[in-house]
Design a protein around this motif. Structure first.
Motif, PDB file in Angstrom:
ATOM      1  N   LEU A 171       1.046  -1.100  -0.060  1.00 54.41           N
ATOM      2  CA  LEU A 171      -0.201   0.118   0.561  1.00 54.41           C
ATOM      3  C   LEU A 171       0.549   1.408  -0.042  1.00 54.41           C
ATOM      4  O   LEU A 171       1.808   1.852   0.818  1.00 54.41           O
ATOM      5  CB  LEU A 171      -0.878   0.039   1.475  1.00 54.41           C
ATOM      6  CG  LEU A 171      -1.758  -0.799   0.849  1.00 54.41           C
ATOM      7  CD1 LEU A 171      -2.527  -1.032   2.605  1.00 54.41           C
ATOM      8  CD2 LEU A 171      -2.739  -0.590  -0.049  1.00 54.41           C
ATOM      9  N   GLU A 172       0.047   1.920  -0.573  1.00 55.48           N
ATOM     10  CA  GLU A 172       1.099   3.796  -1.155  1.00 55.48           C
ATOM     11  C   GLU A 172       0.174   4.550  -0.684  1.00 55.48           C
ATOM     12  O   GLU A 172       0.547   5.501  -0.013  1.00 55.48           O
ATOM     13  CB  GLU A 172       1.742   4.048  -2.223  1.00 55.48           C
ATOM     14  CG  GLU A 172       2.680   3.006  -2.323  1.00 55.48           C
ATOM     15  CD  GLU A 172       4.263   3.435  -1.358  1.00 55.48           C
ATOM     16  OE1 GLU A 172       4.004   4.448  -0.962  1.00 55.48           O
ATOM     17  OE2 GLU A 172       5.026   2.455  -1.585  1.00 55.48           O
ATOM     18  N   LEU A 173      -1.673   4.327  -0.178  1.00 56.50           N
ATOM     19  CA  LEU A 173      -2.177   5.270  -0.116  1.00 56.50           C
ATOM     20  C   LEU A 173      -3.377   4.731   0.621  1.00 56.50           C
ATOM     21  O   LEU A 173      -3.835   3.216   0.724  1.00 56.50           O
ATOM     22  CB  LEU A 173      -3.117   5.135  -1.346  1.00 56.50           C
ATOM     23  CG  LEU A 173      -2.960   6.818  -2.103  1.00 56.50           C
ATOM     24  CD1 LEU A 173      -3.224   7.014  -3.470  1.00 56.50           C
ATOM     25  CD2 LEU A 173      -2.772   8.054  -1.326  1.00 56.50           C
ATOM     26  N   LEU A 174      -3.779   4.467   2.094  1.00 59.71           N
ATOM     27  CA  LEU A 174      -5.163   3.633   2.751  1.00 59.71           C
ATOM     28  C   LEU A 174      -6.261   5.272   2.801  1.00 59.71           C
ATOM     29  O   LEU A 174      -6.295   6.656   3.609  1.00 59.71           O
ATOM     30  CB  LEU A 174      -4.557   3.943   4.194  1.00 59.71           C
ATOM     31  CG  LEU A 174      -5.828   3.673   4.500  1.00 59.71           C
ATOM     32  CD1 LEU A 174      -6.143   2.045   4.334  1.00 59.71           C
ATOM     33  CD2 LEU A 174      -4.831   2.977   6.725  1.00 59.71           C
ATOM     34  N   LEU A 175      -7.429   4.797   2.184  1.00 54.71           N
ATOM     35  CA  LEU A 175      -8.098   5.758   1.615  1.00 54.71           C
ATOM     36  C   LEU A 175      -9.071   5.633   2.852  1.00 54.71           C
ATOM     37  O   LEU A 175     -10.094   4.345   2.439  1.00 54.71           O
ATOM     38  CB  LEU A 175      -8.859   5.406   0.446  1.00 54.71           C
ATOM     39  CG  LEU A 175      -7.509   6.171  -0.375  1.00 54.71           C
ATOM     40  CD1 LEU A 175      -8.242   5.563  -1.967  1.00 54.71           C
ATOM     41  CD2 LEU A 175      -7.212   7.728   0.132  1.00 54.71           C
ATOM     42  N   PRO A 176      -9.922   5.685   4.200  1.00 55.68           N
ATOM     43  CA  PRO A 176     -10.440   5.338   5.164  1.00 55.68           C
ATOM     44  C   PRO A 176     -12.579   6.203   4.313  1.00 55.68           C
ATOM     45  O   PRO A 176     -12.497   6.907   3.903  1.00 55.68           O
ATOM     46  CB  PRO A 176     -10.045   5.284   6.242  1.00 55.68           C
ATOM     47  CG  PRO A 176      -8.964   7.090   5.653  1.00 55.68           C
ATOM     48  CD  PRO A 176      -8.746   6.783   4.674  1.00 55.68           C
ATOM     49  N   GLY A 177     -13.262   5.495   5.618  1.00 62.05           N
ATOM     50  CA  GLY A 177     -14.526   6.336   4.326  1.00 62.05           C
ATOM     51  C   GLY A 177     -14.921   7.074   6.206  1.00 62.05           C
ATOM     52  O   GLY A 177     -15.337   7.535   5.952  1.00 62.05           O
ATOM     53  N   HIS A 178     -13.904   7.628   6.831  1.00 61.28           N
ATOM     54  CA  HIS A 178     -13.916   8.235   7.729  1.00 61.28           C
ATOM     55  C   HIS A 178     -12.123   8.876   8.204  1.00 61.28           C
ATOM     56  O   HIS A 178     -11.579   8.203   8.119  1.00 61.28           O
ATOM     57  CB  HIS A 178     -15.036   8.708   9.122  1.00 61.28           C
ATOM     58  CG  HIS A 178     -15.868   7.603   8.814  1.00 61.28           C
ATOM     59  ND1 HIS A 178     -16.997   8.380   8.844  1.00 61.28           N
ATOM     60  CD2 HIS A 178     -16.534   6.476   8.608  1.00 61.28           C
ATOM     61  CE1 HIS A 178     -17.810   7.961   8.915  1.00 61.28           C
ATOM     62  NE2 HIS A 178     -17.957   6.426   8.468  1.00 61.28           N
ATOM     63  N   GLY A 179     -12.053  10.092   8.280  1.00 65.88           N
ATOM     64  CA  GLY A 179     -10.803  11.168   8.767  1.00 65.88           C
ATOM     65  C   GLY A 179     -10.126  11.038   7.716  1.00 65.88           C
ATOM     66  O   GLY A 179     -10.825  10.439   6.519  1.00 65.88           O
ATOM     67  N   ASP A 180      -8.629  10.860   7.766  1.00 60.68           N
ATOM     68  CA  ASP A 180      -7.628  11.663   7.042  1.00 60.68           C
ATOM     69  C   ASP A 180      -7.169  10.497   6.613  1.00 60.68           C
ATOM     70  O   ASP A 180      -7.194   9.187   6.508  1.00 60.68           O
ATOM     71  CB  ASP A 180      -6.618  11.817   8.086  1.00 60.68           C
ATOM     72  CG  ASP A 180      -6.684  13.556   8.437  1.00 60.68           C
ATOM     73  OD1 ASP A 180      -7.824  14.082   7.920  1.00 60.68           O
ATOM     74  OD2 ASP A 180      -6.565  13.995   9.252  1.00 60.68           O
ATOM     75  N   ILE A 181      -6.544  10.767   5.484  1.00 57.24           N
ATOM     76  CA  ILE A 181      -6.142   9.566   4.142  1.00 57.24           C
ATOM     77  C   ILE A 181      -4.838   9.121   4.564  1.00 57.24           C
ATOM     78  O   ILE A 181      -4.572   9.944   5.602  1.00 57.24           O
ATOM     79  CB  ILE A 181      -6.456  10.225   2.811  1.00 57.24           C
ATOM     80  CG1 ILE A 181      -5.924  11.050   2.664  1.00 57.24           C
ATOM     81  CG2 ILE A 181      -7.444   9.926   2.112  1.00 57.24           C
ATOM     82  CD1 ILE A 181      -5.149  11.236   0.856  1.00 57.24           C
ATOM     83  N   ILE A 182      -3.919   8.519   4.665  1.00 60.90           N
ATOM     84  CA  ILE A 182      -2.859   8.213   4.856  1.00 60.90           C
ATOM     85  C   ILE A 182      -1.887   7.524   4.043  1.00 60.90           C
ATOM     86  O   ILE A 182      -2.192   7.054   2.994  1.00 60.90           O
ATOM     87  CB  ILE A 182      -3.008   6.876   6.302  1.00 60.90           C
ATOM     88  CG1 ILE A 182      -3.864   7.477   7.256  1.00 60.90           C
ATOM     89  CG2 ILE A 182      -1.324   6.691   6.715  1.00 60.90           C
ATOM     90  CD1 ILE A 182      -3.689   6.264   8.404  1.00 60.90           C
TER      91      ILE A 182
END
Length: 215
Positions: free
Chosen positions: A183-194
């Motif tokens: 992974l290089e991008l974590l795109l959650p349903g709430h809050g900030d991306i990582i």
């Protein structure tokens, strides 16, 4: 927020009303992931209009799960121009065993199962990730090493397990499985991306250390 030539993030920032982050894969075939609450949809529609994307331009909506703050706004789209899809286990559970959880109806055009989804030249890996809900899914986009995580894992947090069909043990297994992805991008349903592999790995470790003993 434009992350790359094909991906837009529409983060939900309000501290007083709950809604989800939405994501648009903006190629010739347009995929919207989690359109959010119906009564708050005007915010997302405004953002789409700002990048010259109309509702009729959306070819496919993917819902990571059936909670209203992620899927309710599918009612704003026309079935003649936009397909809708969700995991079959998730759909059946909330229609057969937890129908009182929502007061809206969606009619999927097809169901998602574990494996590869090919849609308009876009390839996404569908990962069944129960725990927050029985048929929750995450989407892995190998091209950008991006994970659309729904409500499975957030920055320094996890999805709640006290809603219908939730399971702490299943959520831990789902998170452990996701942690092995490149992974290089974590795109959650709430809050900030990582962003960045090291930051994402650090977040998985933090979540496992803090929350796994509580689930």
């Amino acid at each position: 927020m434009k992350l790359n030539d094909e991906l837009y993030v529409f983060p939900w920032r309000s501290l007083t009303e709950n809604n989800c982050n939405s994501f648009l894969i903006n190629g010739p075939f347009k995929i919207l992931i989690d359109p959010g609450h119906q009564h708050l949809f005007h915010e997302l529609q405004y953002s789409l209009n700002a990048i010259n994307v109309s509702l009729e331009d959306i070819n496919l909506i993917i819902a990571t799960h059936m909670h209203p703050d992620h899927v309710e706004a599918v009612q704003s789209f026309s079935p003649s121009s936009t397909m809708v899809t969700i995991n079959e286990t998730e759909y059946n559970y909330f229609h057969q065993k937890a129908a009182s959880f929502h007061d809206f109806t969606i009619k999927p055009d097809f169901f998602l199962s574990e494996g590869t989804l090919q849609a308009g030249g876009i390839e996404l890996e569908i990962i069944h990730s129960p725990g927050h809900s029985p048929g929750s899914i995450c989407l892995y986009w190998p091209l950008y090493k991006a994970l659309f995580a729904g409500d499975v894992i957030f920055e320094q947090g996890v999805g709640r397990t006290d809603l219908p069909g939730g399971s702490g043990e299943q959520l831990k297994k789902s998170i452990s499985r996701l942690s092995s992805l490149d992974l290089e991008l974590l795109l959650p349903g709430h809050g900030d991306i990582i962003r960045g592999r090291e930051n994402i790995e650090r977040n998985f470790t933090l979540v496992e250390n803090i929350y796994f003993g509580m689930l």
